[in-house]
Motif scaffolding. Structure first.
Motif, PDB file in Angstrom:
ATOM      1  N   THR A   1      36.050  -7.718  44.458  1.00 20.28           N
ATOM      2  CA  THR A   1      36.549  -9.049  44.111  1.00 20.28           C
ATOM      3  C   THR A   1      38.027  -9.163  44.445  1.00 20.28           C
ATOM      4  OG1 THR A   1      34.959  -9.223  42.320  1.00 20.28           O
ATOM      5  CG2 THR A   1      36.826 -10.709  42.247  1.00 20.28           C
ATOM      6  N   LEU A   2      38.366 -10.187  45.213  1.00 19.82           N
ATOM      7  CA  LEU A   2      39.753 -10.469  45.568  1.00 19.82           C
ATOM      8  C   LEU A   2      40.120 -11.853  45.062  1.00 19.82           C
ATOM      9  CD1 LEU A   2      39.735  -9.279  49.288  1.00 19.82           C
ATOM     10  CD2 LEU A   2      40.708  -8.086  47.343  1.00 19.82           C
ATOM     11  N   ASP A   3      41.391 -12.030  44.804  1.00 19.39           N
ATOM     12  CA  ASP A   3      41.908 -13.345  44.460  1.00 19.39           C
ATOM     13  C   ASP A   3      41.878 -14.192  45.734  1.00 19.39           C
ATOM     14  OD1 ASP A   3      43.723 -15.522  44.208  1.00 19.39           O
ATOM     15  OD2 ASP A   3      44.764 -14.493  42.602  1.00 19.39           O
TER      16      ASP A   3
ATOM     17  N   GLY B   1      43.724 -16.370  46.765  1.00 20.09           N
ATOM     18  CA  GLY B   1      45.071 -16.490  47.308  1.00 20.09           C
ATOM     19  C   GLY B   1      45.492 -15.301  48.155  1.00 20.09           C
ATOM     20  N   GLN B   2      44.810 -14.181  48.028  1.00 19.47           N
ATOM     21  CA  GLN B   2      45.137 -12.975  48.793  1.00 19.47           C
ATOM     22  C   GLN B   2      44.487 -12.958  50.176  1.00 19.47           C
ATOM     23  OE1 GLN B   2      43.611 -10.143  45.870  1.00 19.47           O
ATOM     24  NE2 GLN B   2      45.685  -9.338  45.656  1.00 19.47           N
TER      25      GLN B   2
ATOM     26  N   HIS C   1      45.057  -3.923  46.277  1.00 18.30           N
ATOM     27  CA  HIS C   1      44.753  -3.336  44.972  1.00 18.30           C
ATOM     28  C   HIS C   1      45.812  -2.291  44.657  1.00 18.30           C
ATOM     29  CE1 HIS C   1      40.904  -5.275  44.450  1.00 18.30           C
ATOM     30  NE2 HIS C   1      40.664  -5.040  45.729  1.00 18.30           N
TER      31      HIS C   1
ATOM     32  N   ALA D   1      36.115 -15.393  48.982  1.00 16.54           N
ATOM     33  CA  ALA D   1      36.105 -14.767  47.650  1.00 16.54           C
ATOM     34  C   ALA D   1      35.523 -15.745  46.646  1.00 16.54           C
ATOM     35  CB  ALA D   1      37.520 -14.380  47.251  1.00 16.54           C
TER      36      ALA D   1
ATOM     37  N   PRO E   1      35.127 -16.737  42.642  1.00 24.10           N
ATOM     38  CA  PRO E   1      35.791 -16.482  41.353  1.00 24.10           C
ATOM     39  C   PRO E   1      34.927 -15.651  40.390  1.00 24.10           C
ATOM     40  CG  PRO E   1      35.911 -18.806  41.924  1.00 24.10           C
ATOM     41  CD  PRO E   1      35.013 -18.147  42.936  1.00 24.10           C
TER      42      PRO E   1
ATOM     43  N   THR F   1      33.555 -10.464  47.207  1.00 25.70           N
ATOM     44  CA  THR F   1      34.112 -11.042  48.423  1.00 25.70           C
ATOM     45  C   THR F   1      33.107 -10.802  49.526  1.00 25.70           C
ATOM     46  OG1 THR F   1      36.348 -10.574  47.663  1.00 25.70           O
ATOM     47  CG2 THR F   1      36.075 -10.997  50.010  1.00 25.70           C
TER      48      THR F   1
END
Length: 65
Positions: A3-5, A7-8, A20, A50, A52, A56
């Motif tokens: 899982t990535l934000d 925004g990244q 990370h 990604a 929420p 991802t």
């Protein structure tokens, strides 16, 4: 994938970029940048989405011969 934000995602394919904390995963941050370079040199495209709620997903396209 991990899982990535969302925004990244802009930084995801940057060489030596680790999204990370150090020690979480064994990596130097080169894998995805190399994959992107290979796909781009074959006139393809790679991107990630990604969610929420977790995870991802990576996608890529390559042209047909």
């Amino acid at each position: 994938g991990v899982t990535l934000d969302p925004g990244q995602l802009k930084e995801l394919f940057t060489p030596f970029q680790r999204l990370h904390p150090t020690g979480t995963y064994q990596s130097v941050g080169m894998g995805l940048s190399l994959v992107q370079r290979i796909i781009t040199r074959h006139s393809g495209r790679i991107w990630a989405e990604a969610r929420p709620e977790g995870g991802t997903t990576f996608f890529f396209t390559l042209p047909t011969a």
